[in-house]
Design a protein around this motif. Structure first.
Motif, mmCIF file in Angstrom:
data_model
loop_
_atom_site.group_PDB
_atom_site.id
_atom_site.type_symbol
_atom_site.label_atom_id
_atom_site.label_comp_id
_atom_site.label_asym_id
_atom_site.label_seq_id
_atom_site.Cartn_x
_atom_site.Cartn_y
_atom_site.Cartn_z
ATOM 1 N N PRO A 143 -86.164 5.929 76.623
ATOM 2 C CA PRO A 143 -86.331 6.913 75.533
ATOM 3 C C PRO A 143 -85.019 7.329 74.871
ATOM 4 C CG PRO A 143 -87.703 7.506 77.417
ATOM 5 C CD PRO A 143 -86.838 6.377 77.863
ATOM 6 N N GLU A 144 -83.958 7.487 75.671
ATOM 7 C CA GLU A 144 -82.673 7.899 75.098
ATOM 8 C C GLU A 144 -82.133 6.837 74.134
ATOM 9 O OE1 GLU A 144 -83.315 10.033 78.890
ATOM 10 O OE2 GLU A 144 -83.423 7.940 78.249
ATOM 11 N N ALA A 145 -82.373 5.566 74.458
ATOM 12 C CA ALA A 145 -81.924 4.490 73.578
ATOM 13 C C ALA A 145 -82.703 4.501 72.267
ATOM 14 C CB ALA A 145 -82.084 3.145 74.276
ATOM 15 N N LEU A 146 -84.007 4.737 72.352
ATOM 16 C CA LEU A 146 -84.829 4.807 71.141
ATOM 17 C C LEU A 146 -84.379 5.961 70.251
ATOM 18 C CD1 LEU A 146 -87.213 3.841 69.465
ATOM 19 C CD2 LEU A 146 -88.711 5.279 70.880
ATOM 20 N N MET A 147 -84.063 7.102 70.864
ATOM 21 C CA MET A 147 -83.578 8.241 70.080
ATOM 22 C C MET A 147 -82.257 7.903 69.402
ATOM 23 S SD MET A 147 -82.596 12.119 71.302
ATOM 24 C CE MET A 147 -84.315 12.560 71.586
ATOM 25 N N LEU A 148 -81.360 7.251 70.114
ATOM 26 C CA LEU A 148 -80.065 6.867 69.552
ATOM 27 C C LEU A 148 -80.252 5.992 68.318
ATOM 28 C CD1 LEU A 148 -76.950 6.561 69.657
ATOM 29 C CD2 LEU A 148 -77.309 4.634 71.226
ATOM 30 N N LEU A 149 -81.097 4.977 68.412
ATOM 31 C CA LEU A 149 -81.305 4.059 67.287
ATOM 32 C C LEU A 149 -82.001 4.754 66.124
ATOM 33 C CD1 LEU A 149 -82.369 0.820 69.215
ATOM 34 C CD2 LEU A 149 -80.097 1.508 68.428
ATOM 35 N N ASN A 150 -82.979 5.588 66.417
ATOM 36 C CA ASN A 150 -83.688 6.305 65.346
ATOM 37 C C ASN A 150 -82.761 7.271 64.609
ATOM 38 O OD1 ASN A 150 -86.146 5.025 65.700
ATOM 39 N ND2 ASN A 150 -86.947 6.580 67.085
ATOM 40 N N MET A 151 -81.907 7.952 65.345
ATOM 41 C CA MET A 151 -80.987 8.895 64.715
ATOM 42 C C MET A 151 -79.942 8.160 63.869
ATOM 43 S SD MET A 151 -82.071 11.862 65.298
ATOM 44 C CE MET A 151 -80.681 12.751 64.603
ATOM 45 N N GLU A 177 -75.153 -0.750 84.058
ATOM 46 C CA GLU A 177 -74.736 0.596 84.472
ATOM 47 C C GLU A 177 -73.871 1.253 83.399
ATOM 48 O OE1 GLU A 177 -72.178 2.872 88.012
ATOM 49 O OE2 GLU A 177 -72.387 0.682 88.005
ATOM 50 N N VAL A 178 -72.924 0.512 82.869
ATOM 51 C CA VAL A 178 -72.033 1.044 81.829
ATOM 52 C C VAL A 178 -72.828 1.402 80.581
ATOM 53 C CG1 VAL A 178 -70.199 0.405 80.215
ATOM 54 C CG2 VAL A 178 -69.943 -0.087 82.648
ATOM 55 N N ILE A 179 -73.742 0.531 80.181
ATOM 56 C CA ILE A 179 -74.551 0.762 78.976
ATOM 57 C C ILE A 179 -75.400 2.013 79.134
ATOM 58 C CG2 ILE A 179 -76.387 -0.158 77.527
ATOM 59 C CD1 ILE A 179 -73.629 -1.482 77.218
ATOM 60 N N GLN A 180 -76.050 2.166 80.271
ATOM 61 C CA GLN A 180 -76.911 3.333 80.482
ATOM 62 C C GLN A 180 -76.107 4.629 80.517
ATOM 63 O OE1 GLN A 180 -79.276 2.511 83.964
ATOM 64 N NE2 GLN A 180 -80.727 1.236 82.821
ATOM 65 N N ASN A 181 -74.921 4.586 81.124
ATOM 66 C CA ASN A 181 -74.058 5.774 81.129
ATOM 67 C C ASN A 181 -73.634 6.139 79.713
ATOM 68 O OD1 ASN A 181 -74.152 6.091 83.906
ATOM 69 N ND2 ASN A 181 -72.296 4.900 84.273
ATOM 70 N N ALA A 182 -73.320 5.140 78.903
ATOM 71 C CA ALA A 182 -72.901 5.392 77.518
ATOM 72 C C ALA A 182 -74.045 5.963 76.694
ATOM 73 C CB ALA A 182 -72.390 4.098 76.888
#
Length: 246
Positions: A143-151, A177-182
């Motif tokens: 979900p956090e990735a989807l929010m990032l792209l939508n914003m 791991e790095v991607i998810q932390n970012a």
């Protein structure tokens, strides 16, 4: 409260007559020099009376005279406004940022009507949506990735393709791991850009690299000949050497 006369007297006596603390000059004297370069302003400011601004609603419509007029899908973003002009019975919506005409409608004399151009309902960003799906999959489809792209799509509609391509390139060279932390860092701090995401990835990648290096180094190596245990003497031996005891 001071009267206007009192204010003018104070300016003449103090405000404009004393040496200024920063410029070290007397304002009244400076004005005598500067006023030679002043030019009169126009007595009338020509602002077209028929130009107004209206906010774009979340359903990509603009409310005007109790009617809703459609604008293209994707026009809305928080705080977005368009110029509105009337001309020959038409209502024209123009983007003040690009001066691009977003929509043109015939003015409807009724109330409570939805005046809609069917072309405004079509999504012309199919290729962008496909790219977004690819990037979202690479980000783990969380979900956090989807929010990032939508914003990013909302805040930077003109550069969304470049933004998504930068994220795609960044993800392909780093660990999960790095991607998810970012992603979590950007979400927590409301950083909605590919450049901020890349910076976060580089930060967490460096942290991981430093941690791995520290683990690999381990404790310092001491050769066996130097592992000498000093002899422990009895305290009475030192007392005897110093002349103590009985």
């Amino acid at each position: 409260m001071m009267s206007l006369r009192e204010c003018l007297d104070w300016l003449a006596r103090t405000g404009n007559a004393n040496i200024h603390g920063i410029t070290k000059r007397i304002p009244a004297e400076v004005f005598l020099v500067e006023k030679q370069y002043l030019r009169p302003i126009s007595k009338a400011v020509n602002i077209p009376a028929n130009i107004v601004t209206r906010g774009v609603r979340k359903d990509n419509t603009i409310l005007y005279h109790s009617n809703r007029y459609s604008v293209p899908l994707g026009t809305y973003r928080p705080g977005k406004k368009l110029f509105l002009t009337e001309e020959d019975g038409n209502i024209i919506f123009t983007d003040p940022d690009s001066n691009h005409v977003a929509a043109v409608h015939r003015i409807n004399p009724g109330k409570g009507q939805l005046i809609q151009n069917n072309n405004h309902l079509r999504d012309h960003t199919g290729k962008i949506s496909g790219l977004q799906d690819q990037v979202l999959e690479m980000l783990g489809n969380i979900p956090e990735a989807l929010m990032l792209l939508n914003m990013i799509k909302t805040d930077k509609p003109r550069y969304v393709r470049d933004q998504f391509l930068l994220i795609k390139a960044t993800v392909s060279n780093n660990t999960v791991e790095v991607i998810q932390n970012a992603i979590q860092y950007c979400s927590d701090n409301e950083l909605w850009s590919a450049v901020d995401f890349r910076a976060a990835v580089e930060h967490f990648a460096r942290n991981n690299a430093n941690a791995d290096t520290a683990t690999a180094i381990g404790p310092p190596y001491v050769p066996q000949p130097y592992k000498i245990k000093p002899e422990a003497r009895d305290i009475n031996d030192y007392v005897a050497v110093c002349g103590g005891g009985k």
